[in-house]
Design a protein around this motif. Structure first.
Motif, PDB file in Angstrom:
ATOM      1  N   ILE A   1       0.919  -1.198   0.137  1.00 51.05           N
ATOM      2  CA  ILE A   1      -0.239  -0.057  -0.118  1.00 51.05           C
ATOM      3  C   ILE A   1       0.654   1.094  -0.029  1.00 51.05           C
ATOM      4  N   ASP A   2       2.124   1.290   0.576  1.00 55.56           N
ATOM      5  CA  ASP A   2       2.959   2.438   0.674  1.00 55.56           C
ATOM      6  C   ASP A   2       3.289   2.749  -1.129  1.00 55.56           C
ATOM      7  N   MET A   3       3.386   1.503  -1.559  1.00 55.38           N
ATOM      8  CA  MET A   3       4.157   1.743  -2.960  1.00 55.38           C
ATOM      9  C   MET A   3       2.817   2.361  -3.797  1.00 55.38           C
ATOM     10  N   VAL A   4       1.595   2.008  -3.690  1.00 54.55           N
ATOM     11  CA  VAL A   4       0.360   2.507  -4.357  1.00 54.55           C
ATOM     12  C   VAL A   4       0.068   4.042  -3.898  1.00 54.55           C
ATOM     13  N   THR A   5       0.478   4.211  -2.603  1.00 51.64           N
ATOM     14  CA  THR A   5       0.031   5.712  -2.240  1.00 51.64           C
ATOM     15  C   THR A   5       1.209   6.569  -2.700  1.00 51.64           C
ATOM     16  N   ARG A   6       2.318   6.137  -2.951  1.00 46.61           N
ATOM     17  CA  ARG A   6       3.400   7.082  -3.532  1.00 46.61           C
ATOM     18  C   ARG A   6       3.231   7.121  -5.168  1.00 46.61           C
ATOM     19  N   LEU A   7       2.737   6.033  -5.701  1.00 46.00           N
ATOM     20  CA  LEU A   7       2.768   6.156  -7.009  1.00 46.00           C
ATOM     21  C   LEU A   7       1.487   6.548  -7.754  1.00 46.00           C
ATOM     22  N   CYS A   8       0.549   6.036  -7.241  1.00 43.57           N
ATOM     23  CA  CYS A   8      -1.057   6.128  -8.143  1.00 43.57           C
ATOM     24  C   CYS A   8      -1.630   7.346  -7.990  1.00 43.57           C
ATOM     25  N   HIS A   9      -2.195   8.034  -9.130  1.00 44.78           N
ATOM     26  CA  HIS A   9      -3.035   9.018  -9.176  1.00 44.78           C
ATOM     27  C   HIS A   9      -4.435   8.763  -8.568  1.00 44.78           C
ATOM     28  N   ARG A  10      -4.857   7.395  -8.958  1.00 47.23           N
ATOM     29  CA  ARG A  10      -6.360   7.122  -8.466  1.00 47.23           C
ATOM     30  C   ARG A  10      -6.108   5.364  -8.046  1.00 47.23           C
ATOM     31  N   VAL A  11      -6.876   4.958  -7.505  1.00 48.81           N
ATOM     32  CA  VAL A  11      -7.000   3.479  -6.741  1.00 48.81           C
ATOM     33  C   VAL A  11      -8.294   3.071  -7.003  1.00 48.81           C
ATOM     34  N   LEU A  12      -8.508   1.845  -7.523  1.00 48.42           N
ATOM     35  CA  LEU A  12      -9.558   1.070  -7.515  1.00 48.42           C
ATOM     36  C   LEU A  12      -9.690  -0.027  -6.536  1.00 48.42           C
TER      37      LEU A  12
ATOM     38  N   THR B   1      -8.821   8.774  -4.993  1.00 43.72           N
ATOM     39  CA  THR B   1      -7.432   9.093  -4.666  1.00 43.72           C
ATOM     40  C   THR B   1      -6.918   7.958  -3.375  1.00 43.72           C
ATOM     41  N   PRO B   2      -5.662   7.833  -3.389  1.00 44.21           N
ATOM     42  CA  PRO B   2      -5.005   6.975  -2.283  1.00 44.21           C
ATOM     43  C   PRO B   2      -5.571   7.253  -0.935  1.00 44.21           C
ATOM     44  N   ASP B   3      -5.610   8.662  -0.768  1.00 42.46           N
ATOM     45  CA  ASP B   3      -5.997   9.093   0.667  1.00 42.46           C
ATOM     46  C   ASP B   3      -7.485   8.861   0.858  1.00 42.46           C
ATOM     47  N   GLU B   4      -8.487   9.120  -0.138  1.00 38.90           N
ATOM     48  CA  GLU B   4      -9.905   8.726  -0.153  1.00 38.90           C
ATOM     49  C   GLU B   4     -10.165   7.397   0.398  1.00 38.90           C
ATOM     50  N   VAL B   5      -9.520   6.496  -0.585  1.00 48.11           N
ATOM     51  CA  VAL B   5      -9.640   5.164  -0.554  1.00 48.11           C
ATOM     52  C   VAL B   5      -9.331   4.336   0.784  1.00 48.11           C
ATOM     53  N   ALA B   6      -8.277   5.101   1.410  1.00 49.98           N
ATOM     54  CA  ALA B   6      -7.578   4.452   2.619  1.00 49.98           C
ATOM     55  C   ALA B   6      -8.706   5.036   3.877  1.00 49.98           C
ATOM     56  N   ARG B   7      -9.441   5.930   3.521  1.00 51.69           N
ATOM     57  CA  ARG B   7     -10.446   6.368   4.574  1.00 51.69           C
ATOM     58  C   ARG B   7     -11.844   5.756   4.428  1.00 51.69           C
TER      59      ARG B   7
END
Length: 266
Positions: free
Chosen positions: A224-235, A247-253
């Motif tokens: 997840i750290d790699m995803v957060t650092r690299l990705c503009h959006r996450v599914l 966004t990574p932040d939105e998905v994490a919450r």
């Protein structure tokens, strides 16, 4: 280009890859259930989810390794749902695998050159009728392969057999090999799996560098750290369905994501 600028630009462009109401059944098991999303030009899009969520099946469907039971897959607006993987490579879709399998007794440069598309030398008669053209294309391919090995920091090993590489180095080699086919989009299957921390930083940097050249990425990843650092959006997928995106932040919450990972909704 900043990540924000790249994402704003991606939002205005035609999708490179589209999944539309995609379903894949294996007998009575629905591995992918009515999934729809778009991969926008120039972005790095992450696909995450707990084990058994259907991520790898979704990748196989996008790449053409398996075909959907129903639904559509479009590549640059062209319907490719029934096309095999090699046809999609020709249309600009490249894929790496979680466990790279280079040809161990060939050199790194030979492994990369194998991915070059549309060379005259692939046709038997061309080697007799147009030998100069074949030789010129071979030299150009070798030059291109060396440049790509430099990009992934493996140029010093170009003439070594692939069997000498570590697991992380094999992932870098596979990235060079898929770039040899001049893809518009690359599907990355768990690039961080089994890679030590030092090489992981190299892989992250190379992905960013390649993305800056205009190459789009869709990656499956458990780091997840790699995803957060690299990705503009996450599914996020769970139980074969698309759970949410953002966004990574939105998905994490998102409480649905927390439940999927911690509440046993795999």
């Amino acid at each position: 280009m900043s990540d924000t600028t790249a994402q704003q630009r991606a939002n205005t462009l035609t999708p490179v890859l589209t999944a539309r109401n995609v379903v894949r059944r294996f007998g009575g098991l629905v591995a992918v259930n009515n999934v729809s999303f778009e991969v926008r030009s120039g972005e790095i899009l992450g696909l995450i989810g707990p084990n058994g969520a259907g991520k790898t099946t979704m990748f196989d469907l996008l790449a053409g390794s398996i075909l959907p039971t129903s639904g559509d897959i479009l590549l640059n607006g062209t319907l490719v749902s029934g096309e095999a993987a090699h046809r999609r490579i020709g249309r600009g879709l490249g894929r790496t695998f979680q466990i790279p399998r280079p040809l161990p007794n060939l050199t790194l440069i030979e492994n990369v050159m194998l991915a070059e598309q549309g060379q005259a030398g692939e046709r038997l008669l061309a080697n007799f009728l147009t030998p100069r053209r074949v030789a010129a294309e071979e030299r150009a391919a070798e030059t291109k392969a060396i440049e790509l090995l430099e990009l992934v920091t493996l140029a010093r090993l170009a003439r070594e057999p692939a069997r000498v590489l570590s697991g992380g180095q094999r992932k870098l080699l596979e990235l060079a090999r898929v770039m040899m086919a001049d893809p518009a989009i690359i599907l990355l299957d768990e690039p961080a799996a089994g890679v030590n921390a030092t090489l992981l930083e190299v892989i992250i940097d190379r992905i960013r560098d390649i993305n800056a050249r205009g190459i789009t990425f869709l990656l499956i990843e458990h780091n997840i750290d790699m995803v957060t650092r690299l990705c503009h959006r996450v599914l996020v997928m769970a139980s074969g369905q698309l759970l949410c995106e953002g966004t990574p932040d939105e998905v994490a919450r998102d409480p649905r994501v927390i439940e999927a990972y911690l509440g046993g909704a795999a």
